[in-house]
Design a protein around this motif. Structure first.
Motif, PDB file in Angstrom:
ATOM      1  N   ALA A  84       0.790  -1.396   0.065  1.00 34.94           N
ATOM      2  CA  ALA A  84       0.075   0.104  -0.019  1.00 34.94           C
ATOM      3  C   ALA A  84       0.848   1.351  -0.063  1.00 34.94           C
ATOM      4  O   ALA A  84       0.495   2.365  -0.649  1.00 34.94           O
ATOM      5  N   LEU A  85       2.053   1.196   0.916  1.00 36.19           N
ATOM      6  CA  LEU A  85       2.973   2.422   0.883  1.00 36.19           C
ATOM      7  C   LEU A  85       3.511   2.563  -0.511  1.00 36.19           C
ATOM      8  O   LEU A  85       3.697   3.705  -1.168  1.00 36.19           O
ATOM      9  N   PHE A  86       3.831   1.459  -1.279  1.00 30.26           N
ATOM     10  CA  PHE A  86       4.347   1.493  -2.415  1.00 30.26           C
ATOM     11  C   PHE A  86       3.597   2.049  -3.429  1.00 30.26           C
ATOM     12  O   PHE A  86       3.906   2.956  -4.374  1.00 30.26           O
ATOM     13  N   MET A  87       2.530   1.784  -3.435  1.00 35.21           N
ATOM     14  CA  MET A  87       1.357   2.291  -4.307  1.00 35.21           C
ATOM     15  C   MET A  87       1.062   3.722  -4.057  1.00 35.21           C
ATOM     16  O   MET A  87       0.908   4.701  -4.966  1.00 35.21           O
ATOM     17  N   ALA A  88       0.962   4.191  -2.640  1.00 38.22           N
ATOM     18  CA  ALA A  88       0.758   5.646  -2.579  1.00 38.22           C
ATOM     19  C   ALA A  88       1.350   6.487  -2.965  1.00 38.22           C
ATOM     20  O   ALA A  88       1.643   7.540  -3.310  1.00 38.22           O
ATOM     21  N   TRP A  89       2.984   5.956  -2.743  1.00 36.80           N
ATOM     22  CA  TRP A  89       3.991   6.807  -3.175  1.00 36.80           C
ATOM     23  C   TRP A  89       4.486   6.755  -4.782  1.00 36.80           C
ATOM     24  O   TRP A  89       4.950   7.698  -5.188  1.00 36.80           O
ATOM     25  N   ASN A  90       4.185   5.910  -5.479  1.00 34.00           N
ATOM     26  CA  ASN A  90       4.454   5.591  -6.822  1.00 34.00           C
ATOM     27  C   ASN A  90       3.636   5.304  -7.806  1.00 34.00           C
ATOM     28  O   ASN A  90       4.114   5.247  -9.069  1.00 34.00           O
ATOM     29  N   PHE A  91       2.252   5.678  -7.307  1.00 32.34           N
ATOM     30  CA  PHE A  91       1.315   4.989  -8.238  1.00 32.34           C
ATOM     31  C   PHE A  91       1.404   5.837  -9.740  1.00 32.34           C
ATOM     32  O   PHE A  91       1.168   5.014 -10.855  1.00 32.34           O
ATOM     33  N   GLU A  92       1.784   7.012  -9.758  1.00 33.76           N
ATOM     34  CA  GLU A  92       2.007   7.756 -11.151  1.00 33.76           C
ATOM     35  C   GLU A  92       3.224   7.470 -11.798  1.00 33.76           C
ATOM     36  O   GLU A  92       3.313   7.609 -13.068  1.00 33.76           O
ATOM     37  N   TYR A  93       4.191   6.932 -11.071  1.00 33.42           N
ATOM     38  CA  TYR A  93       5.561   6.540 -11.526  1.00 33.42           C
ATOM     39  C   TYR A  93       5.920   5.088 -12.146  1.00 33.42           C
ATOM     40  O   TYR A  93       6.752   4.875 -12.695  1.00 33.42           O
TER      41      TYR A  93
END
Length: 217
Positions: free
Chosen positions: A83-92
């Motif tokens: 979830a943390l990975f997705m919150a930080w990096n979704f656009e990239y």
């Protein structure tokens, strides 16, 4: 939020920190767990990350010897990192080698899921929380995060929903699985029957998942 500002200034943090959390957890576990349980822990982590089994790996972890609360915490931590990975990096994510193609396929899967179930477009925070909490096939924090973002929710709102859903779902399943294990120890015939049914159901679900993926390609 300070955490967002830090990640914006140092984008690599958003990629490194989630994986670092998992590595730190494994390192700490290696200090307190015997070698046989470390092997079980690594196997559970690998199976959870590499297969579509989802939280149904928790009963397997308990049978493998991990305490019920340790199995629940392990899956919760993996969900938290995801979830943390997705919150930080979704656009990239789409620009990252190897991860980008997986994310594009995940988006296709979610769009197909929403198309087949139009009611998902009316998801609220409560229904998204319920969706992530229940042990539904594919309803992990990665899929939940994508659904939340595609229907317009704020990234950090989605993150906290994922965290809460995983905490409830993982710990609840771990406690329930351990209770069932204790019951089945005294009812061997019933236990073998339920085990066979569970294995058949998991195998059938996996075959269905593969068939669905092939049909979409």
């Amino acid at each position: 939020m300070l955490i967002v500002d830090i990640q914006d200034d140092y984008p690599l943090i958003g990629i490194v920190v989630p994986f670092l959390l998992i590595l730190i957890y494994i390192a700490i576990s290696s200090v307190f767990l015997p070698p046989i349980l470390i092997v079980a822990l690594l196997s559970v982590i690998a199976a959870y990350l590499a297969t579509p089994i989802g939280r149904w790996i928790i009963p397997v972890a308990i049978v493998a010897g991990l305490p019920w609360w340790y199995a629940g915490v392990t899956i919760f931590l993996l969900d938290l990192a995801g979830a943390l990975f997705m919150a930080w990096n979704f656009e990239y994510l789409f620009a990252i080698p190897k991860i980008g193609p997986y994310m594009r396929q995940l988006i296709v899967d979610v769009e197909y899921l929403i198309k087949e179930n139009p009611w998902m477009r009316r998801f609220t925070s409560a229904t998204l929380l319920l969706y992530v909490t229940l042990p539904i096939q594919g309803a992990g924090t990665l899929m939940g995060s994508v659904i939340g973002r595609l229907i317009g929710m704020d990234s950090w709102k989605v993150f906290w929903i994922m965290v809460a859903g995983s905490a409830i779902g993982s710990c609840g399943m771990a406690l329930g699985a351990d209770t069932l294990r204790i019951f089945l120890i005294g009812n061997i015939a019933t236990g073998i029957t339920i085990l066979l049914i569970s294995l058949f159901s998991a195998f059938f679900a996996y075959l269905s998942y593969r068939a669905l993926r092939r049909r979409r390609l």
